[in-house]
Design an enzyme around this catalytic site. Structure first.
Site, mmCIF file in Angstrom:
data_model
loop_
_atom_site.group_PDB
_atom_site.id
_atom_site.type_symbol
_atom_site.label_atom_id
_atom_site.label_comp_id
_atom_site.label_asym_id
_atom_site.label_seq_id
_atom_site.Cartn_x
_atom_site.Cartn_y
_atom_site.Cartn_z
ATOM 1 N N GLY A 1 0.838 -1.191 0.000
ATOM 2 C CA GLY A 1 0.000 0.000 0.000
ATOM 3 C C GLY A 1 0.872 1.241 0.000
ATOM 4 O O GLY A 1 1.973 1.246 -0.552
ATOM 5 N N GLU A 2 0.369 2.308 0.604
ATOM 6 C CA GLU A 2 1.056 3.605 0.697
ATOM 7 C C GLU A 2 1.157 4.324 -0.649
ATOM 8 O O GLU A 2 1.557 5.487 -0.700
ATOM 9 C CB GLU A 2 2.471 3.469 1.278
ATOM 10 C CG GLU A 2 2.557 2.836 2.651
ATOM 11 C CD GLU A 2 3.986 2.724 3.159
ATOM 12 O OE1 GLU A 2 4.913 3.240 2.479
ATOM 13 O OE2 GLU A 2 4.198 2.112 4.224
ATOM 14 N N GLY A 3 0.839 3.654 -1.748
ATOM 15 C CA GLY A 3 1.080 4.197 -3.081
ATOM 16 C C GLY A 3 2.382 3.714 -3.684
ATOM 17 O O GLY A 3 2.791 4.165 -4.765
#
Length: 347
Positions: A313-315
């Site tokens: 996640g997080e980008g």
């Protein structure tokens, strides 16, 4: 639908077809067999349409990470406690997370936004958009968000959308893979076990409980899961709603969105279901290693650029893919054409 959310339905402009045609024509003249660069060619054509010019550039990259806690986490669906959400938001602001390292390498404009954590957190660099300490536990008969909270979360995303060459939205929130799996199951009428994965690395017993909780929640709320907005309100999280709002707002202003993994894809799926005109502005960066992501992408009829078995996640997967996009545009703009190279083309 309240007037406060009417903006969600404003149509996005269509990507510029004449610029796409010009880019396609240029690809045919570049010194290579037609189609030899595969997906790199179509990426360049897509960005030509986004920017309205035959030779696009990717100079201004925006990365926004939205963080929030989920009430469903109280049921023990994660390997980590909710204190981790607060800790990670601070680490984003200190520049020490994976998304920071990757964003710096791409000279991205980065910011982290807090929509609400069980453990309060403050940092000079953290943007305070707190709605509540957490969503409600949707497995206990209540919607995850009140309608007012949903409006607030959508509008946070809208405020933090950007006018840039590409927007990436990241996520942080213990319990959010449970929310995302529930959203996919409701939105696409999928069986819960085939869309629900191990998230932070949970074992078999916790996974079985996670599946049972989602199945029970879908049954409890079945009568109300009748629209993408309702699905998001009942099963989602503040950060997922903010991502959906940001994605819609970016598309409406003509900014392409590079979608990250499981949670960001859930937000994109809801955004596209609410307002189908935004979907041409979405590109999908990578195939998450989270069980169900491949199925979700198939339901949406899209294919990701990369597969590096990532599920952070997080980008992170999206920022990683920016390197590929930049190389695609470099090839498109800087290769010789047959004419420039003095190579004759037979009719």
């Amino acid at each position: 639908m309240s007037d406060e959310l009417s903006w969600l339905y404003n149509p996005a402009p269509a990507p510029d077809q004449s610029a796409r045609n010009a880019a396609i024509a240029r690809q045919k003249q570049l010194i290579k067999p037609e189609g030899a660069l595969g997906r790199l060619e179509t990426i360049a054509v897509d960005f030509a349409g986004f920017q309205g010019k035959g030779q696009p550039q990717l100079e201004r990259l925006s990365v926004r990470v939205f963080g929030a806690d989920h009430g469903i986490a109280a049921q023990g669906t994660s390997q980590f406690t909710q204190a981790v959400t607060s800790v990670m938001l601070n680490i984003f602001c200190e520049g020490g997370a994976a998304i920071n390292v990757l964003s710096r390498e791409q000279n991205a404009d980065f910011a982290a936004i807090n929509l609400g954590c069980v453990v309060p957190t403050e940092h000079p660099e953290l943007i305070d958009e707190v709605i509540a300490p957490s969503t409600a536990d949707f497995s206990q008969g209540k919607p995850a968000m009140t309608y007012g909270q949903l409006i607030s979360a959508f509008n946070v995303g809208r405020r933090h959308s950007t006018d840039s060459d590409c927007f990436i939205g990241g996520d942080m929130g213990i319990g959010n893979t449970t929310s995302a799996a529930a959203i996919f199951a409701a939105l696409f009428d999928l069986k819960v076990p085939e869309i629900t994965g191990r998230g932070t690395g949970i074992g078999d017993d916790v996974l079985a409980r996670k599946i049972a909780l989602i199945e029970s929640a879908l049954e409890q709320h079945s009568a109300a899961l009748d629209s993408p907005v309702s699905i998001l309100q009942i099963l989602g999280g503040f950060e997922i709603a903010a991502l959906a709002g940001a994605f819609i707002a970016c598309a409406q202003r003509g900014t392409p969105v590079l979608v990250d993994g499981f949670m960001a894809t859930a937000a994109a799926a809801v955004a596209g279901a609410i307002n189908p005109s935004v979907k041409p502005w979405f590109l999908f960066a990578h195939l998450s290693d989270e069980l169900g992501h491949k199925l979700a992408l198939e339901c949406m009829g899209v294919s990701p650029m990369l597969n590096f078995n990532m599920r952070l996640g997080e980008g992170t997967g999206a920022v990683l893919a920016i390197s590929i996009i930049r190389q695609a545009l470099n090839l498109h703009n800087k290769m010789f054409t047959f004419s420039e190279a003095g190579v004759p083309i037979e009719d």
